[in-house]
Design an enzyme around this catalytic site. Structure first.
Site, short mmCIF file in Angstrom:
data_model
loop_
_atom_site.label_atom_id
_atom_site.label_comp_id
_atom_site.label_asym_id
_atom_site.label_seq_id
_atom_site.Cartn_x
_atom_site.Cartn_y
_atom_site.Cartn_z
N VAL A 231 47.74 148.55 17.93
CA VAL A 231 47.94 148.49 16.49
C VAL A 231 49.42 148.33 16.17
CG1 VAL A 231 48.22 150.99 16.07
CG2 VAL A 231 47.20 149.54 14.29
N CYS A 232 49.70 147.59 15.08
CA CYS A 232 51.07 147.50 14.57
C CYS A 232 51.01 147.65 13.05
CB CYS A 232 51.71 146.19 14.98
SG CYS A 232 50.94 144.75 14.23
N ALA A 233 52.01 147.19 12.35
CA ALA A 233 52.03 147.38 10.89
C ALA A 233 50.99 146.51 10.19
CB ALA A 233 53.42 147.10 10.34
N MET B 215 48.07 148.82 10.52
CA MET B 215 48.05 150.08 9.77
C MET B 215 47.84 149.84 8.28
SD MET B 215 48.17 152.51 11.95
CE MET B 215 48.63 154.06 11.15
N GLY C 201 49.25 143.59 12.02
CA GLY C 201 48.30 142.90 12.90
C GLY C 201 48.88 141.74 13.69
#
Lengths: 77, 372
Positions: B71-73, B100, B75
């Site tokens: 996961v990142c901010a 997220m 995608g």
């Protein structure tokens, strides 16, 4: 205020992770002490550029926001 | 190429109690502030910029025998990193779609139980710990503490084929942007707010007063004035069976009185609500709050609820007999205030109207509406 830069990198419109990918590559082409100016529009670049500069040892000399464009001046270590 | 997983699928796995391994590639500051949590969730952090040229920095931490969710901010970076991991020979690697941002916005409907002529649902916003409610009876419906992402409620409403007549907020929220006014407008329903919270509100609304009763099909919703988190905070009692407490009483904590800058003034109100008004209610009421803080407060079926009588035994905030100690607990050493809480309050009053992207940014992070 403006900071002297040796090279300008345009990352406007690029989404994460491209601004950092491009910045990293551009830094490789600079000599120690030279300054890269990065322009980005991805909001995430703000905290990521700071965190990346910290972890990579380069110095984030200054950052600014003008008309929705984030600007970073990074000095190569 | 790696695969992708939606936040909906991931939510199901976490609520199921499946063992989930997450590699969070945001920068460490953002990770420390707020991350994906769950009973059987293991999450590690390594910023994506450390992984651009290979995954060596995390190689020895990645499990070989279970799926890896990245996961990142938003995608983008997670997809990049998931591909890198995949290229190293890991088969089961997924990028969490929308990152997220999507995690923060997903609403999972969970049925709580029956009401006269219908049922009550809780919408669990798992990424932020916000809870909102849908009460339906004989084709009519009311909603309480609606979040900003009203499209998700609309999809649910279309499935249920119910007509919304009332939209309530328990109080003027400071941790998330209310979708109440917008949903009410779109559905031609009435939007209700406690007037004491709404003195600076810039739009038309219906006033909720202590003791007011609303008929939704065969179900009755009764307003109970219960100040303390805000001066207007109002609870709703549904069918003498459910108690919607807003941000006054949670499962394992109680509301904080300081988010409108008046901790000292509101401590006595909070005390009176928790130690007198609620105490006069029947112990069998099922408490349905507007938030939860940790996944420990979640029941096995994914709902967040408990009987009032149980909370009077187990919730520390309801068992501080000394008034001075209570005052200190709720007004000193409070956790940090929610991100952008002033701007969120102004948005909920209709004083400012930020773009959707900006609203999203304002809500990023945990809710922090409670004290324990």
């Amino acid at each position: 205020m403006s900071v002297h830069s040796d090279k300008v990198l345009d990352c406007k419109g690029d989404a994460c992770p491209m601004p950092i990918v491009k910045t990293k590559k551009a830094m490789d082409g600079l000599n120690s002490g030279e300054v890269l100016e990065v322009q980005a529009t991805d909001k995430g670049a703000k905290s990521d550029m700071t965190a990346w500069a910290n972890s990579s040892g380069h110095e984030l000399v200054q950052s600014a926001e003008e008309d929705g464009v984030l600007k970073f001046w990074i000095k190569k270590s | 190429m790696s695969d992708a997983i939606s936040v909906k699928e991931l939510t199901k796995k976490i609520i199921n109690g499946d063992s989930v391994f997450i590699l969070d590639v945001r920068n460490t500051g953002d990770f420390d502030d707020w991350k994906i949590e769950g009973e059987n969730v293991e999450v590690i952090n390594q910023p994506y910029f450390d992984l651009l040229e290979g995954i060596d920095p995390v190689m020895d931490k990645l499990p070989k025998d279970q799926p890896i969710y990245v996961v990142c901010a938003k995608g983008g970076s997670s997809e990049f990193v998931a591909d890198q991991i995949n290229e190293e020979g890991y088969e089961n690697v997924y990028s969490i779609e929308g990152g997220m941002k999507a995690w923060s916005e997903h609403l999972e409907p969970v049925k709580i139980g029956e009401v006269a002529g219908g049922s009550i649902y809780q919408f669990v916003r798992i990424g932020k710990g916000c809870l909102s409610y849908f009460i339906e009876s004989n084709g009519e419906a009311a909603m309480v503490d609606v979040n900003r992402m009203i499209e998700q409620y609309e999809d649910f409403l279309n499935e249920k084929d119910a007509k919304i007549t009332h939209v309530f907020d328990t109080h003027l929220h400071a941790d998330h942007i209310s979708g109440g006014k917008k949903l009410a407008e779109q559905k031609n329903a009435a939007y209700y707010l406690p007037p004491k919270d709404a003195e600076e509100v810039q739009f038309e609304y219906e006033k909720v007063r202590d003791g007011d009763e609303y008929k939704i099909g065969e179900t009755t919703i009764k307003a109970l004035y219960s100040p303390g988190h805000t001066i207007g905070s109002t609870s709703y009692i549904v069918d003498d069976k459910y108690l919607l407490t807003g941000d006054i009483l949670f499962i394992d904590s109680i509301g904080r009185p300081d988010l409108a800058g008046k901790a000292a003034d509101w401590v006595a109100d909070l005390r009176e609500t928790l130690y007198q008004r609620y105490k006069e209610l029947t112990d069998d009421l099922i408490v349905l709050p507007a938030h939860y803080m940790t996944i420990k407060e979640m029941n096995d079926d994914g709902s967040v609820s408990a009987k009032l009588g149980v909370l009077y035994k187990e919730n520390h905030g309801l068992n501080i007999s000394d008034e001075d100690e209570f005052r200190k607990t709720v007004s000193e050493n409070l956790p940090p205030q929610p991100n952008s809480y002033q701007e969120i309050r102004e948005t909920n009053m209709g004083k400012v109207s930020p773009e959707e992207e900006e609203q999203r940014e304002m809500e990023i992070g945990p809710n922090r509406c409670a004290v324990r």
